[in-house]
Scaffold this motif. Structure first.
Motif, short mmCIF file in Angstrom:
data_model
loop_
_atom_site.label_atom_id
_atom_site.label_comp_id
_atom_site.label_asym_id
_atom_site.label_seq_id
_atom_site.Cartn_x
_atom_site.Cartn_y
_atom_site.Cartn_z
N VAL A 10 -38.42 6.47 54.34
CA VAL A 10 -38.06 7.72 55.01
C VAL A 10 -37.20 7.35 56.21
O VAL A 10 -37.64 6.62 57.11
N ALA A 11 -35.95 7.81 56.22
CA ALA A 11 -35.03 7.48 57.32
C ALA A 11 -35.29 8.38 58.52
O ALA A 11 -35.29 9.61 58.41
N ILE A 12 -35.51 7.75 59.68
CA ILE A 12 -35.65 8.50 60.93
C ILE A 12 -34.27 8.71 61.55
O ILE A 12 -33.98 9.76 62.10
N ALA A 13 -33.42 7.70 61.50
CA ALA A 13 -32.05 7.79 62.02
C ALA A 13 -31.14 6.96 61.15
O ALA A 13 -31.43 5.79 60.86
N SER A 14 -30.00 7.53 60.73
CA SER A 14 -29.02 6.82 59.90
C SER A 14 -27.62 7.06 60.46
O SER A 14 -26.85 7.86 59.93
N PRO A 15 -27.27 6.40 61.57
CA PRO A 15 -25.93 6.60 62.15
C PRO A 15 -24.84 6.06 61.22
O PRO A 15 -25.10 5.22 60.34
N SER A 16 -23.64 6.56 61.42
CA SER A 16 -22.52 6.15 60.55
C SER A 16 -22.11 4.70 60.81
O SER A 16 -21.53 4.06 59.94
N GLU A 17 -22.40 4.18 62.01
CA GLU A 17 -22.07 2.80 62.33
C GLU A 17 -23.31 1.93 62.21
O GLU A 17 -24.45 2.42 62.25
N ARG A 18 -23.07 0.64 62.13
CA ARG A 18 -24.18 -0.30 61.96
C ARG A 18 -24.93 -0.48 63.28
O ARG A 18 -24.33 -0.63 64.34
N ILE A 19 -26.26 -0.44 63.20
CA ILE A 19 -27.10 -0.56 64.39
C ILE A 19 -27.19 -2.03 64.80
O ILE A 19 -27.34 -2.92 63.95
N SER A 20 -27.10 -2.27 66.10
CA SER A 20 -27.28 -3.62 66.63
C SER A 20 -28.60 -3.75 67.38
O SER A 20 -29.27 -4.78 67.32
N SER A 21 -28.99 -2.71 68.12
CA SER A 21 -30.24 -2.72 68.88
C SER A 21 -30.61 -1.30 69.26
O SER A 21 -29.85 -0.35 68.98
N ALA A 22 -31.74 -1.15 69.93
CA ALA A 22 -32.21 0.18 70.35
C ALA A 22 -32.90 0.07 71.71
O ALA A 22 -33.27 -1.03 72.14
N SER A 23 -33.09 1.20 72.37
CA SER A 23 -33.79 1.24 73.66
C SER A 23 -34.54 2.55 73.81
O SER A 23 -34.07 3.60 73.37
N MET A 24 -35.70 2.46 74.44
CA MET A 24 -36.41 3.65 74.89
C MET A 24 -36.14 3.77 76.38
O MET A 24 -36.62 2.98 77.19
N LEU A 25 -35.31 4.73 76.75
CA LEU A 25 -34.87 4.87 78.14
C LEU A 25 -35.91 5.61 78.98
O LEU A 25 -36.71 6.39 78.46
N ASP A 26 -35.85 5.37 80.29
CA ASP A 26 -36.78 6.03 81.21
C ASP A 26 -36.50 7.53 81.34
O ASP A 26 -37.30 8.25 81.93
N SER A 27 -35.38 8.00 80.80
CA SER A 27 -35.08 9.43 80.81
C SER A 27 -35.83 10.16 79.71
O SER A 27 -35.85 11.39 79.68
#
Length: 784
Positions: A111-128
């Protein structure tokens, strides 16, 4: 020119904020994964305030973003919100194979949660509160802020064409029935879900239609909520802002009831307060009560009701809409007109889609027209016009100013409607005509009956007056026990109890003896008080006056009293089945599950009466099973009320020494904090757990992890093992068990303001309101 300069400054600030966010937040590398259980269930922001990962909901888990740095977790974003809850063997993976954020479960497709058109390199959970995915250049290629669900966070924008959609219920965050839409015409509007974006369906609007393109709804840290267009012109201030931000987060949410609100949430305690709401009228949201139901208010509380001849689809959820409680007949059935009648619901407003409208002189004419048309299921009569239409009805609301009358066709023969029990608001033409000879006979019989009744009243009055004169003055005073407590002498009560020979109980205020009143042979319980000797006669009589005015089926009734020098006694009705402790803590007396729920509701009604409905508000201060007595029918009745602390109408709290019984006493007693009615709510929560589990709140005969009932109950709830609380052999509805456990946990919260009122508790017990997931009762770990 100035506007353009401001625009570029705005863009520069926004870009710098994004770059800073990327530099200051730890990246989540490819092939990182989460599981619902264990130590890696969520990815935290740098401060630990926000988390992205698994959130427990019901018997499973959802994926979302939540406030993790507060005692009471709050979900602010939900992924795949209409998918079934996930089980504990699922994994969330930032996959390097396909460069997607996916859920993987053995034997099931990804089950895909996010499938951006570009290749993912990393992710972050921001303080915002924004969860972002980066490409290899460090540029954001996907972010949760672009896909809002039901909440808007500070620095987040609701762009043109985007919507916030409410959750289905307080415990189910799937798609609900209300939406807040940022329209392309510049207007921010609220609608029921599934309706066209036209004015007739809206129930709130910002009034900014035609104000420019690319309008966005924005929220600042201080709660400033406003609309701005692409020209950086602020076109509507929805809130003025200026709310505290120190250890507080302000967020906006469209709630289950369809109203969107601005909340301030304390980061220390987790409690939240409403700063602003789109409407105070909780019946404004269209469709709140579902099909064939209408919304009505009692002060500020909204309730749903069904039209005549209909019941709720789900009795535990009065927003579920209503269905017929009778079998609908076919239009082709012979004699169909004789099988229906019309019941009216005046003062209700609906979405009207009549297939035929015509002039009608009276309500009766309109009703008859509907009865004679087998296609008509409901008719509306207003100002001499009648409209016929078919069901279902929707968007119903009770109105005190609208004269519209809904005339509903209801089955008579095969349904629950009985002709002998027809309500008085039926149109006159639907009732059979009355023959003149029957009318004359009825009037004659009525006059004759009144004459006979008058003679009987005179005879009884004279007979009782003669009997009364034969009684002694002392015995005559006993007749007032039905109106107010009777004053007894000590000698009378000594004789009634056979010189206090039969002790039936001993409590905090004194000893209780069984007695029989000689003049009536009525069995009573006589409490000989020991802890009120310091009070004067006037104060004692004042307390008796207050207690004597409390009459409720779930309170033990005070019949009389004795004030003889230092001797103070109270006379109560006798409860033959002992106390709730005798019922719960003796295995042979254990009540069945349905009876436990009934007992809990009885107690809640009694406490609610003391808190909100009797003339003088009373805090009991010692709610426990020993002070809850059982009558002949095992109906629970609260005793010893009014003997602890009485409050006047203008008092809401008291500072005093610790009262009550250890194990049932609220934390604020020990901390010398103001004690309110919420202290009784805490005690009720402990008693509710004892009712559920049929055991004492503290039992050192069990294992150490089960000795303290409230700790064990919360551990079982958190682990999804609530069945352990009722034993393996007992058949229990697990949904009702979970509901009861959640109510108890809310009641025993350490912070009094988090505890619900007894009115809310009773509504939750009766299943008429949703119950949110309770936080951990931190009193377990507080010093006492």
């Amino acid at each position: 020119m100035a506007a353009v300069l401001i625009f570029f400054l705005f863009l520069s600030t926004f870009c710098l904020a994004k770059i800073s966010a990327q530099q200051n937040h730890p990246n989540i590398s490819l092939d990182s994964s989460l599981t619902p259980t264990g130590n890696s269930s969520a990815w935290l922001s740098r401060s630990g305030l926000f988390a992205f990962g698994f959130y427990k909901q019901g018997n499973g888990y959802v994926v979302g973003i939540f406030l993790a740095g507060i005692p009471q977790r709050t979900l602010v974003w939900i992924a795949k919100r209409d998918s079934p809850n996930f089980s504990s063997n699922v994994s969330l993976v930032l996959s390097s194979d396909r460069a997607r954020l996916v859920l993987q479960q053995t034997g099931s497709p990804e089950v895909a949660i996010a499938s951006p058109s570009e290749r993912i390199s990393s992710a972050s959970m921001l303080d915002s509160g924004n969860f972002v995915l980066y490409n290899s250049d460090g540029r954001i290629i996907w972010q949760s802020f672009d896909y809002p669900t039901n909440t808007l966070l500070p620095s987040q924008r609701l762009g043109t064409g985007k919507e916030l959609i409410s959750s289905a219920s307080e415990t189910d965050d799937s798609t609900g029935i209300f939406r807040l839409s940022m329209q392309t015409d510049g207007n921010l509007v609220q609608y029921p879900i599934g309706t066209a974006p036209v004015a007739s369906y809206s129930y709130w609007s910002s009034g900014t239609y035609g104000s420019g393109s690319n309008m966005t709804l924005n929220l600042e840290d201080d709660g400033y909520l406003y609309l701005i267009n692409s020209s950086i012109n602020i076109l509507r201030n929805i809130t003025e802002g200026g709310y505290p931000t120190h250890k507080i987060i302000n967020l906006m949410k469209i709630d289950v009831d369809g109203i969107f609100r601005l909340y301030s949430i304390s980061l220390d305690r987790g409690n939240q307060s409403i700063r602003w709401e789109s409407t105070k009228n909780k019946c404004d949201p269209k469709g709140l009560c579902g099909l064939n139901g209408f919304c009505t208010r009692n002060d500020t509380v909204a309730y749903c009701k069904c039209i005549p001849g209909f019941d709720f689809v789900d009795q535990g959820n009065w927003r579920s809409g209503c269905e017929r409680n009778f079998t609908a007949e076919s239009c082709k059935t012979k004699g169909i007109g004789d099988k229906f009648t019309i019941m009216s619901e005046p003062g209700t407003v609906w979405e009207i889609e009549s297939y035929k409208e015509f002039d009608a002189a009276t309500e009766e004419d309109c009703a008859n027209a509907c009865l004679q048309d087998c296609n008509c299921e409901v008719a509306f009569f207003k100002d001499g016009r009648c409209g016929k239409q078919k069901l279902p009805l929707r968007f119903g609301i009770r109105s005190t100013t609208d004269s519209n009358i809904a005339l509903v066709k209801v089955g008579v023969l095969n349904g629950s409607i009985n002709e002998d029990k027809m309500p008085g608001n039926l149109p006159k033409s639907s009732k059979k005509e009355v023959r003149m000879d029957v009318l004359i006979s009825g009037i004659s019989l009525s006059i004759f009956g009144i004459l006979i009744l008058s003679i009987a009243v005179i005879f009884v009055y004279r007979n009782r007056k003669w009997a009364y004169t034969k009684l002694s003055p002392n015995i005559g005073v006993k007749f007032i026990e039905d109106v107010a407590p009777t004053a007894f002498t000590f000698a009378e009560l000594e004789q009634a109890t056979n010189e206090f020979n039969e002790e039936v109980g001993r409590g905090a205020f004194g000893t209780v003896y069984k007695g029989i009143l000689p003049y009536s042979q009525k069995v009573v319980a006589v409490k000989r008080l020991e802890r009120v000797l310091a009070e004067g006669e006037k104060e004692f009589q004042n307390e008796i006056t207050v207690i004597g005015k409390t009459h409720h089926r779930n309170l033990v009734r005070l019949l009389g009293y004795c004030l003889d020098g230092i001797k103070r006694l109270l006379v109560y009705e006798y409860m033959c089945n002992g106390s709730l402790a005798d019922v719960l803590f003796k295995p042979e007396n254990h009540p069945c599950w349905d009876e436990r729920i009934r007992i809990a509701c009885d107690i809640a009604r009694g406490i609610l009466y003391l808190h909100e409905e009797c003339e003088t508000q009373i805090i009991h201060c010692d709610i426990k099973p020993q002070n809850i007595l059982m009558d002949d029918n095992r109906c629970a009745k609260i005793s010893d009320f009014g003997l602890a602390k009485l409050l006047n109408h203008d008092q809401t709290r008291t500072y005093t020494a610790v009262r009550g019984t250890r194990g049932y006493v609220a934390p604020e007693w020990h901390r010398k904090l103001p004690v309110t009615v919420k202290a009784d709510v805490y005690s009720f929560g402990i008693v509710l757990l004892e009712i559920i589990c049929c055991r004492k709140s503290v039992d050192w005969n069990t294992s150490e992890d089960q000795a303290i009932l409230e700790e064990w109950a919360y551990d079982c709830y958190e682990a999804g093992e609530i069945h352990k609380l009722v034993g393996g052999d007992e058949v229990v509805d697990l949904r009702k068990l979970e509901r009861m456990i959640k109510i108890a946990i809310w009641c025993i919260q350490d912070e009094p303001t988090l505890r619900p009122s007894m009115k809310k508790v009773l509504l939750m017990l009766e299943g008429t309101v949703e119950i949110p997931v309770p936080p951990c009762p931190t009193s377990f770990f507080s010093a006492v």
